[in-house]
Motif scaffolding. Structure first.
Motif, PDB file in Angstrom:
ATOM      1  N   GLY A 144      61.854  51.399  91.541  1.00 48.72           N
ATOM      2  CA  GLY A 144      63.305  51.286  91.567  1.00 48.72           C
ATOM      3  C   GLY A 144      63.705  50.277  92.629  1.00 48.72           C
ATOM      4  N   PHE A 145      64.973  49.937  92.683  1.00 43.98           N
ATOM      5  CA  PHE A 145      65.453  49.011  93.718  1.00 43.98           C
ATOM      6  C   PHE A 145      66.538  49.690  94.545  1.00 43.98           C
ATOM      7  CE2 PHE A 145      68.112  48.126  89.995  1.00 43.98           C
ATOM      8  CZ  PHE A 145      69.394  48.183  90.534  1.00 43.98           C
ATOM      9  N   ALA A 146      66.659  49.263  95.785  1.00 45.17           N
ATOM     10  CA  ALA A 146      67.608  49.869  96.716  1.00 45.17           C
ATOM     11  C   ALA A 146      69.044  49.494  96.353  1.00 45.17           C
ATOM     12  CB  ALA A 146      67.293  49.428  98.143  1.00 45.17           C
ATOM     13  N   ASN A 147      69.951  50.431  96.599  1.00 45.90           N
ATOM     14  CA  ASN A 147      71.369  50.201  96.395  1.00 45.90           C
ATOM     15  C   ASN A 147      72.131  50.991  97.448  1.00 45.90           C
ATOM     16  OD1 ASN A 147      73.686  49.173  95.191  1.00 45.90           O
ATOM     17  ND2 ASN A 147      73.049  49.713  93.115  1.00 45.90           N
ATOM     18  N   GLU A 148      73.423  50.792  97.536  1.00 46.06           N
ATOM     19  CA  GLU A 148      74.247  51.470  98.535  1.00 46.06           C
ATOM     20  C   GLU A 148      75.715  51.365  98.117  1.00 46.06           C
ATOM     21  OE1 GLU A 148      74.276  49.557 102.315  1.00 46.06           O
ATOM     22  OE2 GLU A 148      74.203  47.550 101.469  1.00 46.06           O
ATOM     23  N   PRO A 149      76.623  52.072  98.802  1.00 43.38           N
ATOM     24  CA  PRO A 149      78.035  52.017  98.404  1.00 43.38           C
ATOM     25  C   PRO A 149      78.630  50.610  98.361  1.00 43.38           C
ATOM     26  CG  PRO A 149      77.681  53.884  99.855  1.00 43.38           C
ATOM     27  CD  PRO A 149      76.394  53.124  99.815  1.00 43.38           C
ATOM     28  N   PHE A 186      57.347  52.762  94.076  1.00 40.43           N
ATOM     29  CA  PHE A 186      57.659  51.541  94.801  1.00 40.43           C
ATOM     30  C   PHE A 186      59.178  51.382  94.882  1.00 40.43           C
ATOM     31  CE2 PHE A 186      53.611  50.028  92.574  1.00 40.43           C
ATOM     32  CZ  PHE A 186      52.802  50.427  93.634  1.00 40.43           C
ATOM     33  N   LEU A 187      59.631  50.847  96.016  1.00 45.88           N
ATOM     34  CA  LEU A 187      61.060  50.600  96.227  1.00 45.88           C
ATOM     35  C   LEU A 187      61.251  49.136  96.595  1.00 45.88           C
ATOM     36  CD1 LEU A 187      63.945  51.802  96.512  1.00 45.88           C
ATOM     37  CD2 LEU A 187      63.431  52.093  98.941  1.00 45.88           C
ATOM     38  N   CYS A 195      80.783  43.017  95.239  1.00 42.67           N
ATOM     39  CA  CYS A 195      79.904  42.846  94.084  1.00 42.67           C
ATOM     40  C   CYS A 195      79.460  44.216  93.574  1.00 42.67           C
ATOM     41  CB  CYS A 195      78.672  42.012  94.462  1.00 42.67           C
ATOM     42  SG  CYS A 195      77.656  42.787  95.740  1.00 42.67           S
ATOM     43  N   GLN A 196      78.827  44.216  92.423  1.00 42.96           N
ATOM     44  CA  GLN A 196      78.268  45.432  91.843  1.00 42.96           C
ATOM     45  C   GLN A 196      76.839  45.159  91.383  1.00 42.96           C
ATOM     46  OE1 GLN A 196      81.475  44.390  90.442  1.00 42.96           O
ATOM     47  NE2 GLN A 196      82.391  45.584  92.076  1.00 42.96           N
ATOM     48  N   ILE A 197      75.968  46.124  91.632  1.00 50.07           N
ATOM     49  CA  ILE A 197      74.602  46.090  91.089  1.00 50.07           C
ATOM     50  C   ILE A 197      74.394  47.432  90.396  1.00 50.07           C
ATOM     51  CG2 ILE A 197      72.148  45.795  91.566  1.00 50.07           C
ATOM     52  CD1 ILE A 197      72.899  44.474  94.212  1.00 50.07           C
ATOM     53  N   ASP A 198      74.059  47.388  89.140  1.00 51.87           N
ATOM     54  CA  ASP A 198      73.995  48.602  88.333  1.00 51.87           C
ATOM     55  C   ASP A 198      72.592  48.774  87.745  1.00 51.87           C
ATOM     56  OD1 ASP A 198      74.398  50.763  86.699  1.00 51.87           O
ATOM     57  OD2 ASP A 198      76.123  49.928  85.636  1.00 51.87           O
ATOM     58  N   ALA A 199      71.935  49.843  88.141  1.00 55.07           N
ATOM     59  CA  ALA A 199      70.591  50.119  87.620  1.00 55.07           C
ATOM     60  C   ALA A 199      70.610  50.350  86.117  1.00 55.07           C
ATOM     61  CB  ALA A 199      69.997  51.336  88.327  1.00 55.07           C
ATOM     62  N   GLU A 200      71.744  50.766  85.566  1.00 50.64           N
ATOM     63  CA  GLU A 200      71.830  51.026  84.122  1.00 50.64           C
ATOM     64  C   GLU A 200      71.783  49.742  83.299  1.00 50.64           C
ATOM     65  OE1 GLU A 200      71.771  53.966  82.655  1.00 50.64           O
ATOM     66  OE2 GLU A 200      71.746  55.067  84.551  1.00 50.64           O
TER      67      GLU A 200
END
Length: 718
Positions: A255-260, A191-192, A296-301
């Motif tokens: 997981g969730f979507a991210n981009e530059p 799933f995304l 902003c920043q979104i970090d999967a870690e």
């Protein structure tokens, strides 16, 4: 008897209510809370692994939508036979995965089930859920009911859909509907959550004092230092996993979507600090972050799994060109934090080491969920000149290999088919969107990312006349004959005569609007019987182009301030100006803006690209020398060409609508006109007669065709 009827009615109402809450709202009771959890895929040592296999599962994927000519993707017009045909071709490509951005209609899942049932090598599905644009770009924060609540509700719907246990009524934009009865869960990769997060919403959420970054769930928890937005994502993934675990005793990767623009990296971007620090020393600060729209920043870690997660968690990124030289602009804190990665960073691969950086940064599997290149004739970036289908394939294959080399778990190509309904920022002003899915604007970059095109051209531009008919003839002058045919991609023209050769220039004036135009083209010494708005100059293979009378140039009226800094409406050309100029289109300025040298013209304004220049080549896909970008082709005493509708300022060829006078309307307004005029001549004294022709409405006709890029990806993947 009356009592019996009342009891029957009551039972019926209760049954209907139970049906409604179970199949429309997903209500369930977990009668076996201790039952073991099944999984199809899991993660081990930063890799995706299929249960029972010893090797990692490397994703080779393509995104699929319901988009078809004549219909918006949200109409879900594609039939089961369409999906089955596409799935077959996608598997022939060498792909093992398809992705859908949101919940599709029930027809899609029925076709997916039919395709995979009994198949030894099935296709797997990466199933996404979307947040609606009106909410993503709205005024609330991510914890609002319309945001977090919608993600949670759609997440549970998504789980029920892939398990064949849901009824969805209505048609919310971006989400299908129907009676979902096919259990495809065994073929679901994962799933995304989301597709593209609005940076303003992320920042607003992270700075709201009522939220913090703490979330402790059954399956996902946040780490110390996590942001409120990251905590919201942890909650969404936790509740989706809990719902599937409790109801179906199964888990899938998530997981969730991210981009530059929202990735974990921090860049230098403080105007005052940099100006004071570097100006005196002669150094320069840059606004890389702002040009990347990076606030902003979104970090999967910052989100971790608990021991109850049996499947796994992956990082996911969309990729696009604007992350070149990224490592040069990292903040001092980011450089210090990432010193170990930067020391060994490979900057000789795609995106100047960005893939290598993320591959080393993440401790979990990392997947590219969206990358691709357009074969459109138009462009949006000065670095992105039009790409042929071969060049599209070369870039896709090259980046996929770089992803694998950087330790990523594979990628999803965007996408399978071209999408006529999409828009690009630098052409959207010029179009009428009443029924824009009925025609293909080859000038709009977003419409041509597919590996498969819907070919609507009814006259092949190959220098041959065998597909033209006598009724197509419009004008004869000086031994030259002009034939015209309008299709869903543009105006096809054929000029025949003994005088036609590569050594002799030909001129074709075209009149489209009654509001402006000139009977004279001073620079060429030409005179016309009617005011011309465009002038096609066929002058050999390297010097042919279409020009526009300067009053009718759309880019000046819409982008002149951004291009030159001048207001186009303070002074503008006369309606009968005799000057014809090249046709340009505005592009993104990817030059790094400098704080100190802020008066540099190259850094301040938008660049332009001469899109009216015509390219010679054979546009027959079956020809050995096929050139997907070819506009015209010489033949035996003939020359064929196709002029895209946008180059003639046609906003909608179906109605048809053309651009009205820009300076009467202070921008683009539309004018209905079905009758155009055209003429042909060499550069000779005398008036060039221009004969009328009518844009006839024709039934939309097209054929599906794999692009050359398909074969190149197929060779690499198989």
């Amino acid at each position: 008897m009356k009592r019996f009827l009342i009891v029957v009615l009551a039972i019926g109402i209760l049954a209907l209510a139970a049906f409604y809450v179970i199949f429309c709202f997903g209500f369930y009771i977990d009668f076996h809370p201790e039952a073991p959890i099944r999984t199809q895929f899991t993660t081990e040592s930063g890799e995706i692994v299929k249960r029972g296999d010893l090797e990692r599962f490397q994703v080779k994927g393509v995104e699929v939508s319901a988009s078809m000519p004549g219909h918006a993707a949200s109409e879900f017009e594609a039939k089961q036979e369409d999906y089955l045909r596409w799935f077959t071709e996608i598997q022939e490509l060498g792909a093992n995965t398809i992705k859908v951005a949101g919940i599709m209609d029930d027809t899609f899942y029925e076709a997916f089930y039919t395709f995979n049932e009994g198949r030894e090598q099935p296709l797997y599905l990466l199933q996404g859920i979307l947040i609606q644009d009106a909410v993503n770009y709205g005024a609330g924060d991510a914890y609002a009911a319309k945001y977090l609540g919608a993600l949670l509700e759609d997440g549970k719907r998504m789980v029920d859909v892939i398990h064949g246990n849901r009824l969805i009524m209505g048609n919310v934009p971006g989400r299908g509907s129907g009676w979902y009865t096919k259990d495809i869960s065994q073929w679901v990769l994962g799933f995304l959550v989301g597709a593209q997060w609005n940076g303003d919403t992320v920042v607003y959420t992270d700075h709201q004092s009522i939220h913090d970054g703490t979330y402790i769930g059954t399956y996902f928890v946040t780490t110390e230092g996590a942001s409120p937005f990251e905590a919201m994502l942890a909650q969404v993934m936790d509740e989706i996993t809990a719902y599937e675990s409790g109801k179906y005793k199964e888990q899938h990767l998530i997981g969730f979507a991210n981009e530059p623009a929202t990735d974990p990296l921090e860049y230098r971007d403080d105007y005052g600090e940099l100006l004071e620090k570097y100006e005196g020393a002669g150094k320069r600060g840059v606004t890389y972050a702002r040009q990347l729209d990076k606030i902003c920043q979104i970090d999967a870690e910052q989100i971790q799994t608990t021991e109850k997660v049996e499947a796994g968690y992956f990082a996911a990124y969309s990729l696009y060109d604007f992350c070149d030289d990224f490592s040069q602009y990292l903040s001092e804190a980011q450089q210090e934090k990432s010193a170990g990665i930067l020391e060994s960073l490979r900057t000789d691969s795609s995106y100047d080491g960005y893939l290598d950086f993320l591959g080393k940064y993440h401790t979990m599997p990392i997947l590219c969920i969206d990358y691709g290149f357009s074969t459109a004739r138009g462009v949006v970036s000065e670095e992105g000149f039009p790409l042929s289908e071969k060049e599209q394939g070369e870039r896709i294959v090259s980046i996929y290999q770089d992803l694998c080399d950087a330790g990523w778990s594979g990628a999803i190509i965007n996408g399978w088919q071209d999408r006529w309904e999409l828009r690009s920022w630098n052409t959207v002003y010029a179009q009428d969107f009443t029924n824009n899915d009925m025609w293909h604007d080859v000038q709009t970059e977003a419409q041509s990312y597919g590996l498969m095109e819907f070919n609507a051209q009814q006259r092949v531009i190959d220098g041959k006349t065998d597909d033209w008919e006598e009724e197509d003839i419009v004008d004869t002058n000086q031994g030259l004959t002009v034939s015209v045919y309008a299709d869903a991609e543009g105006l096809a023209l054929l000029i025949e005569g003994q005088k036609v050769s590569e050594e002799r220039a030909l001129y074709l004036p075209i009149d489209t609007t009654p509001k402006s135009g000139s009977k004279t083209a001073t620079a060429f010494g030409l005179h016309f019987s009617h005011p011309a708005d465009f002038l096609i100059c066929i002058d050999g293979r390297e010097n042919s182009r279409i020009l526009v009378q300067e009053r009718y140039e759309s880019v000046r009226a819409n982008f002149w301030y951004e291009i030159s800094g001048e207001n186009p409406y303070l002074s503008f050309p006369d309606a009968d100006s005799e000057i014809f100029i090249p046709i340009y289109m505005a592009m993104k300025n990817t030059t790094m803006v400098d704080y100190v040298d802020h008066d540099n013209i190259e850094q301040k304004y938008l660049p332009v690209y001469e899109t009216g220049k015509l390219r010679h080549g054979n546009h027959d896909p079956s020809a050995e020398q096929y050139d997907s970008l070819a506009d015209f082709c010489y033949g035996d005493h003939c020359v064929e060409m196709r002029i895209p509708w946008a180059l003639l300022n046609v906003a909608n060829p179906e109605v048809p609508l053309i651009h009205d006078d820009y300076y009467e309307n202070y921008g683009v307004a539309f004018l209905q006109n079905r009758t155009f005029r055209i003429g042909v001549s060499e550069a000779m004294p005398g008036e060039i007669p221009m004969e009328p022709f009518v844009l006839k409405q024709k039934e939309l006709s097209y054929q599906e065709r794999r692009k050359q890029s398909f074969e190149m990806v197929q060779e690499a993947w198989r």
